[in-house]
Design a protein around this motif. Sequence first.
Motif, PDB file in Angstrom:
ATOM      1  N   ILE A   1      -7.398   2.638   1.418  1.00 24.88           N
ATOM      2  CA  ILE A   1      -7.025   1.410   2.104  1.00 24.88           C
ATOM      3  C   ILE A   1      -8.353   1.052   2.895  1.00 24.88           C
ATOM      4  O   ILE A   1      -8.908   1.549   3.552  1.00 24.88           O
ATOM      5  CB  ILE A   1      -5.898   1.526   2.794  1.00 24.88           C
TER       6      ILE A   1
ATOM      7  N   LEU B   1      -0.514   4.169  -1.962  1.00 24.11           N
ATOM      8  CA  LEU B   1      -1.767   4.609  -1.701  1.00 24.11           C
ATOM      9  C   LEU B   1      -2.082   5.755  -0.874  1.00 24.11           C
ATOM     10  O   LEU B   1      -1.693   5.576   0.188  1.00 24.11           O
ATOM     11  CB  LEU B   1      -2.611   3.319  -1.411  1.00 24.11           C
TER      12      LEU B   1
ATOM     13  N   GLU C   1      -8.716  -4.660   0.999  1.00 23.54           N
ATOM     14  CA  GLU C   1      -7.453  -4.574   0.659  1.00 23.54           C
ATOM     15  C   GLU C   1      -6.723  -5.096   2.038  1.00 23.54           C
ATOM     16  O   GLU C   1      -5.698  -5.838   1.920  1.00 23.54           O
ATOM     17  CB  GLU C   1      -6.825  -3.113   0.708  1.00 23.54           C
TER      18      GLU C   1
ATOM     19  N   TRP D   1       0.671  -1.109  -0.033  1.00 32.77           N
ATOM     20  CA  TRP D   1       0.002  -0.065  -0.123  1.00 32.77           C
ATOM     21  C   TRP D   1       0.866   1.252   0.037  1.00 32.77           C
ATOM     22  O   TRP D   1       0.355   2.398   0.066  1.00 32.77           O
ATOM     23  CB  TRP D   1      -0.865  -0.009   1.116  1.00 32.77           C
TER      24      TRP D   1
END
Length: 448
Positions: free
Chosen positions: A172, A167, A176, A164
Motif C-alpha cells: 500500500i 494486499l 493507492e 486493500w
Amino acid sequence: MTTAKLTDGFVASFDSRGAEVIVWDETLKRLAVRFSPKGGKFYFVQYRPKGEGARTRSARRITIGEHDGALWNVTKARAQARKLLALVDLGEDPFATRQAETKARLAAELATKATAEAEARAAEARKSETFNALLDLYVARRLSLRKSKGEAERLLRSDPAAKWGALHISEIHKKEIRTLLEEIATRAPAVASATYGELGPFFTWCVDRDLIHESPLAGVKRPPKPTARSRFLSDDELRLIWTAADRRGFPFGHIYKLLLLTGQRRGEVAGMTWDELDLEAGIWRIPAARVKNGQAHELDLPAEAVAILKEVRGLRLNDEHVFPKRGGEGPATGFSAAKRALDAEIEVIRREEAAEAGEKAPDKPLAEWVTHDLRRTAATGMAGLGVAPHVVERVLNHITNTKAGLVGVYQRHEYRDQRKAAIHAWGDQVAAARGQVPARTNVVRLRA
C-alpha cells in the motif's frame, strides 16, 4: 568367473539355486547379468576408467536394467552396454556422470522443496500481514481503547478494507492512498477527510510494529473538509419522504421514518437491537460502543416511533436486530441503493399528485438531500419550536466543547424532562407536516 554367450533363452531359464551368480557375456566383454537369490536378473556393465592412474582406480559398475524379455532383454542390454562402453573407451566415465546427474537432480529436488517451503512460510506470513489481518489486530489492541471505536472501525472497514483487504501492508503506497481518497471524495468529501484521519494512526501503529519503514500516508494531503451543509427539509418535503418511506416498507421505509422522528445517526438506527429498547416505557438506550462519540445515550421515543417499532416487533424477523441484514447476520446494509429507491419513489408521488391536481408534472426533481439532512432537520425543527440549543444537543447526543465534560457522567438524566418534551413536540411537528395533527408553534418552555 562364469561366462556364457548370453541369449534370452539362457537368461530366462538359468537357475541360480537361491544364490547370487554373475554370468559374463562372451560376446561383449564387460557386460554381465546378475542373478539374485530372490530370482531377479539384472544386466550391468563393469569397467575401469581410462586415463592417468587407471590401474589404481576401482572398478565401476552401472546397472542397465532388469530382464523381463520386453523392456530389457539380451539384445537391448547389449546395445545399451555398447553405448556406455564406447564412452569409456573415449576416456569418459559414465558412472561418475550418472552420479553427478543424480546428485544434481537430488540437489534440484531439495532446492525445489526448500523453495516451496519458503514460499509457503512467506504466504502464511503474508496472510498475517495483509491489511485486513492487521486491521483486526489494530481494532482489538488499539481501537478498543478509544471511546469512538465504532466510527473509526466503520471507516477503516468500509472503503480501505474493500480496496486493500488482501494486499500485504507493504504493497500500500501513496498512489493507492491518493486514488482511494479521491474515489471517496467524489461521493462523500466528509468521509474522505474522516478516512484520512483514521488511516494515519493505523499506519503509525504498523510502523511501530516494524511492519513497514514509514507511513505511506506521509506526504499525502488530507482531503479538504466540505463546507458545512445547511440543508434542512420543508414540511412538504418531510411529507413526501414519509409517504415514499411508507411505500418502500420494511426495512428502509421504517428506518427512514425513525431517522426523521428521532434525529439519531444512520448507523445507530440501522444497528438498533431489541435489548436496547423498552417499548412499554418508550425509551431507547444506545450503548457507548455503538455511538460515534463514544457516549451512551438514552432517548425518549415519540409515540409514532414506538408504534413503528411495535409493528416491526410483530413481524418477528430477528431476535437480536430490529432491522436485520437480508440473508445474513448483522444489521441491515445498503443505504445507497435504498436512498436511490426512495428518491425514485418521491418522484413517482410528485407526478401522481400533480396529475390528481390537474397540474403539469414537475420538470425538476426534488432538491438534493442526503440522509444526514434528516438529523439536521430534526435539530432545526426543535429549535424552531423553542427548544434551547443545549437541550437539542442532548436529544441528538451531540457534544460541544462547552458541555462535553458533563456528558459522560450526567448524559442519561441531564435535562431529561426538557429532552422528553422536545422529542415529543418534534414527533407532533412531523405528524403535522403529514397532515395528521395540528401544528404546534412551540413547546412548553421548561426551565433549564
